[in-house]
Design a protein around this motif. Structure first.
Motif, PDB file in Angstrom:
ATOM      1  N   MET A   1       0.807  -1.214   0.000  1.00  0.00           N
ATOM      2  CA  MET A   1       0.000   0.000   0.000  1.00  0.00           C
ATOM      3  C   MET A   1       0.844   1.270   0.000  1.00  0.00           C
ATOM      4  SD  MET A   1      -3.492  -0.375   2.191  1.00  0.00           S
ATOM      5  CE  MET A   1      -2.915   0.880   3.297  1.00  0.00           C
ATOM      6  N   LYS A   2       1.790   1.312  -0.932  1.00  0.00           N
ATOM      7  CA  LYS A   2       2.578   2.547  -1.089  1.00  0.00           C
ATOM      8  C   LYS A   2       1.655   3.664  -1.579  1.00  0.00           C
ATOM      9  CE  LYS A   2       6.821   0.829  -0.529  1.00  0.00           C
ATOM     10  NZ  LYS A   2       6.204  -0.246   0.334  1.00  0.00           N
ATOM     11  N   GLN A   3       1.894   4.891  -1.110  1.00  0.00           N
ATOM     12  CA  GLN A   3       1.020   5.988  -1.525  1.00  0.00           C
ATOM     13  C   GLN A   3       1.455   6.558  -2.876  1.00  0.00           C
ATOM     14  OE1 GLN A   3       0.477   8.738   1.771  1.00  0.00           O
ATOM     15  NE2 GLN A   3      -1.394   7.605   2.218  1.00  0.00           N
ATOM     16  N   ASN A   4       1.587   5.680  -3.890  1.00  0.00           N
ATOM     17  CA  ASN A   4       1.982   6.206  -5.196  1.00  0.00           C
ATOM     18  C   ASN A   4       0.853   6.961  -5.892  1.00  0.00           C
ATOM     19  OD1 ASN A   4       0.449   4.004  -5.767  1.00  0.00           O
ATOM     20  ND2 ASN A   4       2.140   2.777  -6.591  1.00  0.00           N
ATOM     21  N   MET A   5      -0.331   6.931  -5.277  1.00  0.00           N
ATOM     22  CA  MET A   5      -1.404   7.781  -5.794  1.00  0.00           C
ATOM     23  C   MET A   5      -0.983   9.252  -5.761  1.00  0.00           C
ATOM     24  SD  MET A   5      -3.876   7.629  -2.482  1.00  0.00           S
ATOM     25  CE  MET A   5      -3.260   8.217  -0.912  1.00  0.00           C
ATOM     26  N   VAL A   6      -0.049   9.563  -4.861  1.00  0.00           N
ATOM     27  CA  VAL A   6       0.395  10.959  -4.745  1.00  0.00           C
ATOM     28  C   VAL A   6       1.103  11.409  -6.020  1.00  0.00           C
ATOM     29  CG1 VAL A   6       1.913  12.545  -3.503  1.00  0.00           C
ATOM     30  CG2 VAL A   6       0.547  10.886  -2.248  1.00  0.00           C
ATOM     31  N   VAL A  11      -4.321  15.270  -9.956  1.00  0.00           N
ATOM     32  CA  VAL A  11      -4.487  16.464  -9.118  1.00  0.00           C
ATOM     33  C   VAL A  11      -4.270  16.094  -7.651  1.00  0.00           C
ATOM     34  CG1 VAL A  11      -6.095  18.251  -8.333  1.00  0.00           C
ATOM     35  CG2 VAL A  11      -6.181  17.471 -10.700  1.00  0.00           C
ATOM     36  N   LEU A  12      -3.582  16.965  -6.951  1.00  0.00           N
ATOM     37  CA  LEU A  12      -3.343  16.771  -5.533  1.00  0.00           C
ATOM     38  C   LEU A  12      -3.758  18.075  -4.850  1.00  0.00           C
ATOM     39  CD1 LEU A  12      -1.967  14.612  -3.683  1.00  0.00           C
ATOM     40  CD2 LEU A  12       0.133  15.929  -3.948  1.00  0.00           C
ATOM     41  N   LEU A  13      -4.754  17.999  -3.977  1.00  0.00           N
ATOM     42  CA  LEU A  13      -5.233  19.215  -3.318  1.00  0.00           C
ATOM     43  C   LEU A  13      -4.779  19.229  -1.864  1.00  0.00           C
ATOM     44  CD1 LEU A  13      -8.945  19.529  -4.574  1.00  0.00           C
ATOM     45  CD2 LEU A  13      -6.923  20.740  -5.403  1.00  0.00           C
ATOM     46  N   MET A  69      -5.302  11.816   2.565  1.00  0.00           N
ATOM     47  CA  MET A  69      -4.014  11.325   3.053  1.00  0.00           C
ATOM     48  C   MET A  69      -3.776  11.767   4.488  1.00  0.00           C
ATOM     49  SD  MET A  69      -1.803  12.059  -0.310  1.00  0.00           S
ATOM     50  CE  MET A  69      -2.679  13.614  -0.422  1.00  0.00           C
ATOM     51  N   GLY A  70      -3.657  10.803   5.364  1.00  0.00           N
ATOM     52  CA  GLY A  70      -3.390  11.116   6.757  1.00  0.00           C
ATOM     53  C   GLY A  70      -2.035  11.783   6.940  1.00  0.00           C
ATOM     54  N   SER A  71      -1.228  11.697   5.887  1.00  0.00           N
ATOM     55  CA  SER A  71       0.139  12.207   6.006  1.00  0.00           C
ATOM     56  C   SER A  71       0.240  13.720   5.883  1.00  0.00           C
ATOM     57  CB  SER A  71       1.018  11.554   4.942  1.00  0.00           C
ATOM     58  OG  SER A  71       0.423  11.704   3.671  1.00  0.00           O
ATOM     59  N   THR A  72      -0.826  14.393   5.468  1.00  0.00           N
ATOM     60  CA  THR A  72      -0.716  15.843   5.220  1.00  0.00           C
ATOM     61  C   THR A  72      -0.318  16.596   6.488  1.00  0.00           C
ATOM     62  OG1 THR A  72      -2.390  15.680   3.480  1.00  0.00           O
ATOM     63  CG2 THR A  72      -1.915  17.876   4.328  1.00  0.00           C
ATOM     64  N   LEU A  73      -1.059  16.390   7.566  1.00  0.00           N
ATOM     65  CA  LEU A  73      -0.705  17.089   8.806  1.00  0.00           C
ATOM     66  C   LEU A  73       0.548  16.490   9.438  1.00  0.00           C
ATOM     67  CD1 LEU A  73      -1.504  19.339  10.806  1.00  0.00           C
ATOM     68  CD2 LEU A  73      -2.702  17.582  12.118  1.00  0.00           C
ATOM     69  N   ALA A  74       0.642  15.156   9.407  1.00  0.00           N
ATOM     70  CA  ALA A  74       1.804  14.499  10.022  1.00  0.00           C
ATOM     71  C   ALA A  74       3.111  15.009   9.413  1.00  0.00           C
ATOM     72  CB  ALA A  74       1.689  12.984   9.854  1.00  0.00           C
ATOM     73  N   ASN A  75       3.088  15.285   8.109  1.00  0.00           N
ATOM     74  CA  ASN A  75       4.295  15.790   7.435  1.00  0.00           C
ATOM     75  C   ASN A  75       4.178  17.257   7.072  1.00  0.00           C
ATOM     76  OD1 ASN A  75       5.625  13.224   7.395  1.00  0.00           O
ATOM     77  ND2 ASN A  75       4.202  12.617   5.766  1.00  0.00           N
ATOM     78  N   CYS A  76       3.446  18.017   7.892  1.00  0.00           N
ATOM     79  CA  CYS A  76       3.169  19.415   7.543  1.00  0.00           C
ATOM     80  C   CYS A  76       4.440  20.225   7.303  1.00  0.00           C
ATOM     81  CB  CYS A  76       2.284  20.078   8.589  1.00  0.00           C
ATOM     82  SG  CYS A  76       2.929  20.068  10.267  1.00  0.00           S
ATOM     83  N   PRO A  91      -0.422  23.246   6.355  1.00  0.00           N
ATOM     84  CA  PRO A  91      -1.229  22.246   5.641  1.00  0.00           C
ATOM     85  C   PRO A  91      -1.939  21.332   6.636  1.00  0.00           C
ATOM     86  CG  PRO A  91       1.127  21.801   5.333  1.00  0.00           C
ATOM     87  CD  PRO A  91       1.025  23.006   6.205  1.00  0.00           C
ATOM     88  N   VAL A  92      -3.227  21.071   6.417  1.00  0.00           N
ATOM     89  CA  VAL A  92      -4.013  20.292   7.386  1.00  0.00           C
ATOM     90  C   VAL A  92      -4.523  18.977   6.795  1.00  0.00           C
ATOM     91  CG1 VAL A  92      -6.051  20.300   8.889  1.00  0.00           C
ATOM     92  CG2 VAL A  92      -4.688  22.373   8.640  1.00  0.00           C
ATOM     93  N   VAL A  93      -5.248  19.058   5.678  1.00  0.00           N
ATOM     94  CA  VAL A  93      -5.730  17.847   5.013  1.00  0.00           C
ATOM     95  C   VAL A  93      -5.475  17.955   3.518  1.00  0.00           C
ATOM     96  CG1 VAL A  93      -7.547  17.119   6.626  1.00  0.00           C
ATOM     97  CG2 VAL A  93      -8.067  18.827   4.891  1.00  0.00           C
ATOM     98  N   GLY A  94      -5.415  16.791   2.863  1.00  0.00           N
ATOM     99  CA  GLY A  94      -5.192  16.808   1.423  1.00  0.00           C
ATOM    100  C   GLY A  94      -5.634  15.493   0.827  1.00  0.00           C
ATOM    101  N   TYR A  95      -5.904  15.516  -0.444  1.00  0.00           N
ATOM    102  CA  TYR A  95      -6.238  14.265  -1.130  1.00  0.00           C
ATOM    103  C   TYR A  95      -5.861  14.346  -2.603  1.00  0.00           C
ATOM    104  CZ  TYR A  95     -10.694  16.975  -1.378  1.00  0.00           C
ATOM    105  OH  TYR A  95     -11.648  17.938  -1.502  1.00  0.00           O
ATOM    106  N   SER A  96      -5.671  13.145  -3.162  1.00  0.00           N
ATOM    107  CA  SER A  96      -5.484  13.025  -4.599  1.00  0.00           C
ATOM    108  C   SER A  96      -6.870  12.915  -5.223  1.00  0.00           C
ATOM    109  CB  SER A  96      -4.655  11.795  -4.918  1.00  0.00           C
ATOM    110  OG  SER A  96      -5.243  10.657  -4.297  1.00  0.00           O
ATOM    111  N   LEU A  97      -6.949  13.324  -6.474  1.00  0.00           N
ATOM    112  CA  LEU A  97      -8.238  13.476  -7.140  1.00  0.00           C
ATOM    113  C   LEU A  97      -8.098  12.962  -8.567  1.00  0.00           C
ATOM    114  CD1 LEU A  97     -10.941  14.972  -6.324  1.00  0.00           C
ATOM    115  CD2 LEU A  97     -10.014  16.976  -7.466  1.00  0.00           C
ATOM    116  N   GLY A  98      -9.051  12.166  -9.017  1.00  0.00           N
ATOM    117  CA  GLY A  98      -8.999  11.699 -10.402  1.00  0.00           C
ATOM    118  C   GLY A  98     -10.178  10.789 -10.691  1.00  0.00           C
TER     119      GLY A  98
END
Lengths: 196, 196
Positions: A1-6, A11-13, A69-76, A91-98
């Motif tokens: 489950m690598k986050q290669n969706m990033v 689009v990444l918001l 992505m839970g990583s947005t805040l963790a890696n702010c 940065p607080v929350v983010g997601y990939s879009l498609g």
């Protein structure tokens, strides 16, 4: 489950808590500077999260798929560097879009009566907790075992159930304490911890 | 603008960051205890906020109206007492819910190009900030002056513009620092600040 969706998603918001704009406006308006404290960060973080879900629902209504992505805040701190965020922005929350290549099933959810409380909090006894998590125990474990790399990791460890997967492998105390400290220190750097 | 909607509205929803349930489940499953740190609080707070907006959109789609209350987190300690929240639970956002007696206009918004940044953060210069807030300066000021009690408060003070209304009257440094401290101290009390 690598986050290669990033890297793969078109689009990444990223939704940020942003008081930069308003702090500049206060200064221009000769108003007392404020909004440089934890309460202000939380208000901006909540607003950013609400906006993100409005955009998410609008996108899904148009047939788009997305993955928070839970990583947005963790890696702010690292994301802040990449996005060149100035003081006052986090940065607080983010997601990939498609447009999704597949139509995946809805993930396992806790039963509603484990989540909703009327009038006051209904503290749950051991039997209720067991009942609430029963389905997830089975479904969640099966889901993890269906990913070859997670299956290998679980088999090579001493974990015996889903709860242990969570806190021995996925979300360890060490990683969460590290994230906590780095988020708090980024909040200070971005000017949200002035409480004198 | 007294918040009498709180007592007048038929339904009041409070969305809490809640790790109580999961901490109990970890204990039952002989898994390392975790999720008692700031990162965990933020994850739960973000999730609670996302759920609140899903419920809000569903309610609005059914013709209901609602009003988010900024006071939920600011007064989390008092609300926690009323709702009898145990350790591991923190109120984050809340709103009153009901069929609206009137159809009020959409409130003034900042223009989109002041809010959306592409690729990296576009730091705005003084002229841009002025342009972004120009409309709000006029509309916001007019709105406040249309409430008799706010009009009186403004006239009896030395505030000259909308920015000063915000940080001299509505959101003072003192109140925000107090809220920041009490939220952080409630997070500690509810078991979300263990970073050793």
């Amino acid at each position: 489950m690598k986050q290669n969706m990033v890297v793969d998603a078109p689009v990444l918001l990223t939704f940020c808590a942003d008081f930069r704009r308003m702090r500049k406006w206060l200064k221009q308006s000769d108003a007392p500077l404020n909004f440089d404290n934890f309460m202000s960060f939380m208000i901006a973080a909540i607003d950013a999260t609400l906006v993100s879900q409005n955009v998410a629902i609008a996108a899904e209504a148009k047939g788009l798929g997305l993955c928070y992505m839970g990583s947005t805040l963790a890696n702010c701190d690292k994301i802040g560097e990449i996005l060149e965020l100035p003081e006052g922005v986090v940065p607080v929350v983010g997601y990939s879009l498609g447009y999704p290549a597949e139509n995946s099933e809805i993930r396992d959810r806790l039963p509603m009566d484990g989540l909703v409380h009327h009038e006051v909090y209904q503290d749950q006894d051991d039997a209720t907790i067991e009942a609430i998590y029963k389905q997830r125990e089975t479904d969640g474990w099966a889901r993890y075992m269906s990913y070859p790399d997670l299956k290998k990791m679980i088999e090579e460890s001493d974990v015996e159930n889903l709860a242990q997967v969570y806190t021995k492998l996925k979300y360890t105390r060490e990683s969460h304490v590290d994230f906590s400290k780095s988020v708090l220190s980024y909040l200070e750097k971005q000017g949200f911890m002035n409480h004198d």
